[in-house]
Write an enzyme that holds these catalytic residues in place. Sequence first.
Site, mmCIF file in Angstrom:
data_model
loop_
_atom_site.group_PDB
_atom_site.id
_atom_site.type_symbol
_atom_site.label_atom_id
_atom_site.label_comp_id
_atom_site.label_asym_id
_atom_site.label_seq_id
_atom_site.Cartn_x
_atom_site.Cartn_y
_atom_site.Cartn_z
ATOM 1 N N ARG A 77 0.808 -1.216 0.000
ATOM 2 C CA ARG A 77 0.000 0.000 0.000
ATOM 3 C C ARG A 77 0.847 1.276 0.000
ATOM 4 N NH1 ARG A 77 -4.643 -0.551 4.300
ATOM 5 N NH2 ARG A 77 -2.753 -0.919 5.475
ATOM 6 N N ASP A 129 -4.163 -21.748 16.203
ATOM 7 C CA ASP A 129 -2.910 -21.150 15.756
ATOM 8 C C ASP A 129 -1.825 -22.199 15.487
ATOM 9 O OD1 ASP A 129 -1.450 -18.698 15.258
ATOM 10 O OD2 ASP A 129 -0.268 -19.154 17.061
ATOM 11 N N LYS A 149 10.767 -27.454 6.953
ATOM 12 C CA LYS A 149 11.927 -27.672 7.819
ATOM 13 C C LYS A 149 12.681 -28.926 7.385
ATOM 14 C CE LYS A 149 10.148 -25.323 11.894
ATOM 15 N NZ LYS A 149 11.195 -24.340 12.145
ATOM 16 N N HIS A 188 0.191 -26.756 12.150
ATOM 17 C CA HIS A 188 1.557 -27.284 12.293
ATOM 18 C C HIS A 188 1.586 -28.681 12.929
ATOM 19 C CE1 HIS A 188 2.597 -23.323 11.139
ATOM 20 N NE2 HIS A 188 2.443 -22.761 12.318
ATOM 21 N N LYS A 230 2.724 -21.413 24.829
ATOM 22 C CA LYS A 230 3.571 -20.221 24.910
ATOM 23 C C LYS A 230 4.122 -20.107 26.331
ATOM 24 C CE LYS A 230 1.860 -18.407 20.992
ATOM 25 N NZ LYS A 230 2.699 -18.406 19.794
ATOM 26 N N GLU A 285 7.059 -22.996 23.082
ATOM 27 C CA GLU A 285 7.693 -21.705 22.829
ATOM 28 C C GLU A 285 7.936 -21.009 24.160
ATOM 29 O OE1 GLU A 285 5.922 -19.755 18.980
ATOM 30 O OE2 GLU A 285 4.301 -20.688 20.081
HETATM 31 P P1 NAD Z 1 1.722 -6.696 8.079
HETATM 32 O O1 NAD Z 1 0.545 -5.987 8.654
HETATM 33 O O2 NAD Z 1 3.066 -6.441 8.685
HETATM 34 O O3 NAD Z 1 1.837 -6.314 6.535
HETATM 35 C C1 NAD Z 1 0.721 -6.238 5.713
HETATM 36 C C2 NAD Z 1 1.131 -5.871 4.294
HETATM 37 O O4 NAD Z 1 -0.047 -5.855 3.505
HETATM 38 C C3 NAD Z 1 1.778 -4.511 4.150
HETATM 39 O O5 NAD Z 1 2.815 -4.604 3.199
HETATM 40 C C4 NAD Z 1 0.650 -3.646 3.588
HETATM 41 O O6 NAD Z 1 1.097 -2.572 2.770
HETATM 42 C C5 NAD Z 1 -0.096 -4.653 2.756
HETATM 43 N N1 NAD Z 1 -1.484 -4.263 2.578
HETATM 44 C C6 NAD Z 1 -2.438 -4.115 3.520
HETATM 45 N N2 NAD Z 1 -3.593 -3.702 2.949
HETATM 46 C C7 NAD Z 1 -3.368 -3.595 1.624
HETATM 47 C C8 NAD Z 1 -4.135 -3.215 0.508
HETATM 48 N N3 NAD Z 1 -5.429 -2.836 0.622
HETATM 49 N N4 NAD Z 1 -3.574 -3.229 -0.700
HETATM 50 C C9 NAD Z 1 -2.294 -3.591 -0.857
HETATM 51 N N5 NAD Z 1 -1.496 -3.963 0.154
HETATM 52 C C10 NAD Z 1 -2.031 -3.950 1.383
HETATM 53 O O7 NAD Z 1 1.353 -8.232 8.065
HETATM 54 P P2 NAD Z 1 2.356 -9.482 8.144
HETATM 55 O O8 NAD Z 1 2.685 -9.740 9.567
HETATM 56 O O9 NAD Z 1 3.490 -9.297 7.184
HETATM 57 O O10 NAD Z 1 1.409 -10.673 7.684
HETATM 58 C C11 NAD Z 1 1.040 -10.900 6.326
HETATM 59 C C12 NAD Z 1 0.264 -12.213 6.238
HETATM 60 O O11 NAD Z 1 1.096 -13.283 6.631
HETATM 61 C C13 NAD Z 1 -0.950 -12.288 7.165
HETATM 62 O O12 NAD Z 1 -1.955 -13.044 6.543
HETATM 63 C C14 NAD Z 1 -0.431 -13.013 8.374
HETATM 64 O O13 NAD Z 1 -1.451 -13.700 9.055
HETATM 65 C C15 NAD Z 1 0.517 -13.986 7.715
HETATM 66 N N6 NAD Z 1 1.587 -14.462 8.590
HETATM 67 C C16 NAD Z 1 2.461 -13.587 9.148
HETATM 68 C C17 NAD Z 1 3.483 -14.064 9.950
HETATM 69 C C18 NAD Z 1 4.493 -13.118 10.576
HETATM 70 O O14 NAD Z 1 5.417 -13.627 11.194
HETATM 71 N N7 NAD Z 1 4.373 -11.832 10.420
HETATM 72 C C19 NAD Z 1 3.624 -15.439 10.176
HETATM 73 C C20 NAD Z 1 2.724 -16.317 9.570
HETATM 74 C C21 NAD Z 1 1.719 -15.802 8.773
#
Ligand code: NAD
Length: 484
Positions: free
Chosen positions: A51, A235, A182, A240, A331, A216
């Site tokens: 975004r 979760d 893994k 997993h 956790k 964890e």
């Molecule tokens: P985040 O909130 O840090 O990032 C979200 C991203 O989505 C940003 O780059 C933002 O710009 C983009 N975004 C949001 N709305 C948008 C829109 N309308 N148009 C275009 N881009 C848009 O989220 P995250 O932690 O990186 O997680 C992303 C996905 O991965 C989620 O589904 C989350 O559940 C999953 N996930 C994250 C982790 C983690 O460790 N962070 C682990 C497992 C799964």
Amino acid sequence: MVSRVIPVEDFDLVIFGGTGDLARRKILPGLFRRFIAEQMPATSRIIGAARADMDRAAYQTLVRDAIAEFGGDEKEDTAGLEVFLAQLDYVAIDAMGDKGWDTLAGMMRDNVVKAFYFSVAPSLFGDLAERLHRFKIATAESRIVVEKPFGRDLESAKALNATLAAHFNEDQIYRIDHYLGKETVQNLMAVRFGNVLFEPLWNNHYVDHIQITVAETVGVGGRGAYYDKSGAMRDMVQNHLMQLLCLIAMEPPSQFGADAVRDEKLKVIRALEPVAPHHIVRGQYDANADGPSYREDASNPKSFTESFVAIKCHIANWRWTGVPFYLRTGKRMKSRVSEITVVFKDLGHSIFGDDGATHRNILSIRLQPNEGMDLQVTIKEPGPGGMRLIDVPLDMTFADALGDDAADVADAYERLIMDVIRGNQTLFMRGDEVEAAWAWTDPLIAGWEARHDVPKTYDAGSNGPEDALLLMHRDNRKWRDIKG
Ligand code: NAD
């Protein structure tokens, strides 16, 4: 030993959510590692799409910073980093509007693998899938990668599958469960199906029980509000632990191919019996000097959500009938450990009297820390003093056995992304697997909600609630010590 890295085909990889936490912590540093390992062709391109309004140079800076913060030793290769950054591009895009889509369409090349990583909230999956088609960006060969959580129950998982299926075929959809990436998890299959030693014993004649622990030390901290709507069952267990259970319990597939392996995993999930309420223990960590309680972390003083769950379950098939599978995850526990343990039965008859009868073979497969396996075998204690038996580990810690090569082993995310480019779905969850896992999980959750079950409190830094220990003790068994 020299590691063999086979370069993948030329590709354009678009990371939707390319500025987000997951992209910065895992995806981009992982890709850089594969680049340094010479697995990525020099012409391949990675396009961040998110975004925020920023230009290519600003995105390169963001990625440089992410690699500095989250990368490993390879970040010392500053010349390599510059070449990698030159392969990056960025487009500001609105998943729910039309902004940026024409630009993205203009960036994509023909005749290369096209992959789209949906590293955004699942509520945006449908918007992304639809626009990838409307703007003629995706083709019938393109791949999409989606992240957990894949739904929060069977109904929402079905809806998500239907949303994706409206625009992509199942063989284009890569549902990531990074546990499957893994090294040890794949090794589990190598050990089971690449040796004659284990498979004949892998059944209810020889196995007493199986334990799967994912412990964890961290709490839910900053993501407490999100976690409180989910809990350990949704979760961790539904995805997993379920995947680990499948790999340990499945029948040998006829070949190591995506559908052959996933068909066998699906059969395991479908054969899982419903779980009796007294075979489920839920817990919430208490406050201690190192941190607040679960309820404080979740900002919900009346929360009934579990930060720990232990389950005793059974698989109703010929191989496993009568063998309990004990699963637990939590956790703020004592150590950070992920481990699968196969505890074999006692000797039918010991020629060494009582001493011989008390020793058991135990195969433990560690996902972390120190990825590897060890097999506990009984030998004679060396020295004089008669025939005294002791248990010793046949240790197969990869770092010891494989030396520097073990250090080069790709992290789960890297491996899985390269598999997407290679078009190999073996280590990704199929839609029907995810739905079957929810179909087993949903009634357990509905059951404790209907009973207004209150999670037991456990000390942070412990093995979990007392009741979880009792779950085993009642069966004259005990959990493996959680030691990191
Ligand atoms: P985040 O909130 O840090 O990032 C979200 C991203 O989505 C940003 O780059 C933002 O710009 C983009 N975004 C949001 N709305 C948008 C829109 N309308 N148009 C275009 N881009 C848009 O989220 P995250 O932690 O990186 O997680 C992303 C996905 O991965 C989620 O589904 C989350 O559940 C999953 N996930 C994250 C982790 C983690 O460790 N962070 C682990 C497992 C799964």
